[in-house]
Scaffold this motif. Structure first.
Motif, PDB file in Angstrom:
ATOM      1  N   HIS A 141       0.836  -1.081  -0.202  1.00 57.25           N
ATOM      2  CA  HIS A 141       0.063  -0.089   0.128  1.00 57.25           C
ATOM      3  C   HIS A 141       0.704   1.221   0.125  1.00 57.25           C
ATOM      4  CE1 HIS A 141      -3.259   2.643   0.855  1.00 57.25           C
ATOM      5  NE2 HIS A 141      -2.445   3.220   1.660  1.00 57.25           N
ATOM      6  N   ARG A 146      -0.500   0.901  -4.115  1.00 56.88           N
ATOM      7  CA  ARG A 146      -1.767   0.394  -4.306  1.00 56.88           C
ATOM      8  C   ARG A 146      -2.903   0.678  -3.263  1.00 56.88           C
ATOM      9  NH1 ARG A 146      -0.823  -5.566  -6.844  1.00 56.88           N
ATOM     10  NH2 ARG A 146       1.522  -5.440  -7.120  1.00 56.88           N
ATOM     11  N   ASP A 147      -3.907   0.627  -3.868  1.00 53.95           N
ATOM     12  CA  ASP A 147      -4.973   1.135  -2.871  1.00 53.95           C
ATOM     13  C   ASP A 147      -5.421   0.049  -2.081  1.00 53.95           C
ATOM     14  OD1 ASP A 147      -6.693  -0.178  -4.791  1.00 53.95           O
ATOM     15  OD2 ASP A 147      -7.537   1.573  -5.595  1.00 53.95           O
ATOM     16  N   ALA A 149      -8.502  -1.448  -1.753  1.00 52.87           N
ATOM     17  CA  ALA A 149      -9.223  -2.793  -2.674  1.00 52.87           C
ATOM     18  C   ALA A 149      -8.157  -3.632  -3.442  1.00 52.87           C
ATOM     19  CB  ALA A 149     -10.139  -2.012  -3.438  1.00 52.87           C
ATOM     20  N   THR A 150      -7.094  -2.958  -3.975  1.00 56.31           N
ATOM     21  CA  THR A 150      -6.252  -3.976  -4.669  1.00 56.31           C
ATOM     22  C   THR A 150      -5.389  -4.903  -3.781  1.00 56.31           C
ATOM     23  OG1 THR A 150      -6.004  -2.018  -6.307  1.00 56.31           O
ATOM     24  CG2 THR A 150      -4.490  -3.609  -6.531  1.00 56.31           C
ATOM     25  N   VAL A 151      -4.898  -4.256  -2.727  1.00 58.30           N
ATOM     26  CA  VAL A 151      -4.184  -5.117  -1.849  1.00 58.30           C
ATOM     27  C   VAL A 151      -5.181  -6.008  -1.296  1.00 58.30           C
ATOM     28  CG1 VAL A 151      -2.656  -5.012   0.230  1.00 58.30           C
ATOM     29  CG2 VAL A 151      -2.607  -3.063  -1.192  1.00 58.30           C
ATOM     30  N   ARG A 153      -7.565  -7.689  -2.635  1.00 55.63           N
ATOM     31  CA  ARG A 153      -7.678  -8.779  -3.675  1.00 55.63           C
ATOM     32  C   ARG A 153      -6.321  -9.465  -3.801  1.00 55.63           C
ATOM     33  NH1 ARG A 153      -8.599  -5.665  -8.230  1.00 55.63           N
ATOM     34  NH2 ARG A 153      -9.697  -4.198  -7.112  1.00 55.63           N
ATOM     35  N   GLU A 154      -5.419  -8.973  -3.549  1.00 56.69           N
ATOM     36  CA  GLU A 154      -4.243  -9.717  -3.950  1.00 56.69           C
ATOM     37  C   GLU A 154      -3.662 -10.526  -2.731  1.00 56.69           C
ATOM     38  OE1 GLU A 154      -0.835  -7.540  -5.670  1.00 56.69           O
ATOM     39  OE2 GLU A 154       0.540  -8.849  -4.831  1.00 56.69           O
ATOM     40  N   GLU A 159     -10.806  -5.549   3.166  1.00 52.83           N
ATOM     41  CA  GLU A 159     -10.438  -4.275   3.041  1.00 52.83           C
ATOM     42  C   GLU A 159      -9.990  -3.616   4.633  1.00 52.83           C
ATOM     43  OE1 GLU A 159     -11.558  -0.891   0.693  1.00 52.83           O
ATOM     44  OE2 GLU A 159     -12.418  -2.213  -0.980  1.00 52.83           O
TER      45      GLU A 159
ATOM     46  N   THR B  25     -10.853   5.986  -0.422  1.00 53.75           N
ATOM     47  CA  THR B  25     -11.112   6.576  -1.548  1.00 53.75           C
ATOM     48  C   THR B  25     -11.819   7.916  -1.249  1.00 53.75           C
ATOM     49  OG1 THR B  25     -11.042   4.592  -2.725  1.00 53.75           O
ATOM     50  CG2 THR B  25     -11.910   6.443  -3.784  1.00 53.75           C
TER      51      THR B  25
END
Lengths: 183, 326
Positions: A141, A146-147, A149-151, A153-154, A159, B25
């Motif tokens: 992050h 990376r935001d 949400a992406t982290v 998922r990975e 979240e 966000t």
């Protein structure tokens, strides 16, 4: 010379006192607004620039009577501008980036690096002391940008858990880098 | 005293919690309002938050290679963990495979006899093999080339070599270096072996890397990537390394990224007229990142005490690094 589209902020057909109201808002919230933007953008200079942009936009408005909470409005504008800004920055960093390969050639003498290296080592040590998931989430992050949400998922986590890991790692790094020595 | 420290930590934890929430966000107006009043409540709050901001900024403005280093260590793309129960089985398989290969060699093989190449301390050496493959051999390095009919095989015993391979699908080109095996897939690549520690960096094309101590297989590296085998952990770590950094040694620059000082010294000694010794083995554990110019090793040694807690003693024919006296 009449300019029908003349909307310069200073003498815009704003409500009387609009500029004063914006100035007051600025005085009251400037410090936290910049801190907020720096937190999102990882750059104090960029944060100050975006904060400036927020005020220019506010001044250009005709008035704030229709706004319930000017403070909330201020932060919402800052949030939106920071999202745009991050998106642009992501596009830029995806483009091929020649000078990166050059920086090793200009490596300064080791002693000039000593302090930075020491701080760097502290962060490394701090991250090594943490569970693998925690430091992984943090590095993905904060360092890779990376935001959440992406982290999430990975790493196949929620979240909320990613935020928890990042915050935990950050507090630990703070402790290794800034905590006052207690003896 | 202890109480104060505990509350400082609490403040940092709260600040870190706000910091991550503000990076969502779109944080809600309510979150922002509560954060703002938290910031105003105690000057330590604002200070801790600013320090976190500074930390975040500093992690982002660090050099690409430093950030990559953190990513490689804490969020690696590919890793193999050594699984001890399998190690023996793999070793056995390897022995069988080698017997098979030797067998084939004796039965059908009529290749070139094994050729041994070595270079002196401080002397790089260029080698052209019969198939046109070029090897730039670093100083104080040695390798053996065995060209069979079905396979070209190199054994890197020590040091560093840069291979520019003439690709031939019918006759694979394979380099063995300690626990790693590197197979050419149309390539130029660099291999550095320091004892059992091995580093492979690809500058053109691709290679396939496999490890005799890892149970699960192999990986492919492409140009700009590097694989490092660490014998202590049995892990192979993949990272990025620009092509010109991988072969910087050919222009008198030895490049190191987070390597134990003992390994750095071993490589520097390949170029040093006066070997450098570590008086204190603990010094060997210090991690070093940087460039050593092999035409100015003395200068590098002179700068070391600025970076590490050590002192330098120079003798007629060697140099000793020992822990700095307090």
């Amino acid at each position: 010379m009449e300019d029908p589209d003349h909307r310069a902020p200073a003498d815009a057909a704003a409500q009387p006192g609009h500029a004063e109201q914006v100035a007051a808002l600025y005085r009251e919230h400037h410090g936290v607004l910049v801190a907020f933007l720096q937190c999102r953008l990882n750059s104090r200079a960029d944060a100050q620039e975006i904060a400036q942009e927020v005020y220019v936009k506010l001044l250009a408005m005709s008035g704030m009577e229709h706004i319930d909470s000017p403070r909330a409005f201020l932060f919402r504008m800052a949030t939106n501008l920071s999202v745009d800004y991050l998106r642009k920055r992501a596009v830029r960093s995806n483009q091929p980036h020649e000078p990166q390969d050059e920086d090793w050639q200009a490596t300064p003498l080791p002693e000039q690096h000593a302090w930075a290296m020491q701080q760097w080592k502290r962060v490394q040590i701090a991250l090594r002391e943490l569970p693998a998931k925690t430091s992984r989430a943090f590095v993905l992050h904060v360092v890779e940008g990376r935001d959440f949400a992406t982290v999430a998922r990975e790493m196949k986590l929620s979240e909320r858990m990613v935020r928890y890991h990042v915050s935990h790692a950050l507090a630990h790094c703070w402790e290794r880098c800034f905590a006052p020595e207690v003896s | 005293m202890e109480n104060k420290a505990a509350t400082e930590q609490e403040v940092a934890r709260e600040a870190a919690d706000w910091w991550t929430r503000l990076r969502e966000t779109a944080p809600s107006a309510e979150t922002l309002a509560r954060w703002e009043s938290w910031m105003a409540r105690d000057e330590r709050h604002a200070r801790a938050f600013d320090q976190l901001n500074a930390l975040g900024e500093w992690l982002c403005v660090a050099s690409t290679s430093q950030r990559q280093e953190l990513l490689d260590e804490f969020a690696p793309r590919v890793t193999w963990a050594r699984r001890r129960p399998y190690a023996l089985a793999v070793a056995a398989t390897l022995v069988l495979a080698m017997l098979g290969w030797w067998g084939a060699r004796f039965v059908g093989g009529r290749g070139m006899p094994a050729q041994h190449y070595a270079s002196a301390v401080g002397q790089d050496r260029d080698i052209r093999l019969p198939d046109g493959t070029d090897i730039a051999l670093g100083a104080d390095s040695s390798l053996t080339a065995r060209y069979g009919r079905g396979r070209r095989r190199i054994d890197l015993a020590a040091g560093e070599a840069y291979f520019t391979v003439v690709h031939d699908r019918s006759r694979p080109f394979v380099v063995d270096a300690g626990s790693l095996r590197i197979e050419d897939l149309g390539t130029a690549f660099n291999v550095r072996r320091t004892g059992q520690r091995v580093s492979v960096a690809v500058t053109q094309g691709r290679v396939r890397v496999s490890s005799s101590t890892a149970a699960d297989g192999q990986l492919e590296l492409e140009a700009g990537q590097r694989a490092e085998y660490d014998p202590r952990s049995g892990m192979v770590r993949v990272s990025h390394l620009a092509a010109q950094r991988a072969t910087a040694w050919r222009h008198h620059q030895l490049e190191f990224v987070d390597e134990p000082l003992s390994m750095v010294i071993a490589n520097v000694n390949r170029y040093s007229r006066h070997p450098v010794q570590l008086a204190d083995p603990q010094l060997g554990q210090l991690m070093f990142t940087g460039t050593v110019n092999t035409t100015n090793i003395d200068g590098w040694i002179g700068a070391l005490p600025h970076v590490f807690p050590l002192q330098v003693s120079r003798f007629a024919d060697h140099v000793v690094l020992s822990s700095a006296a307090h």
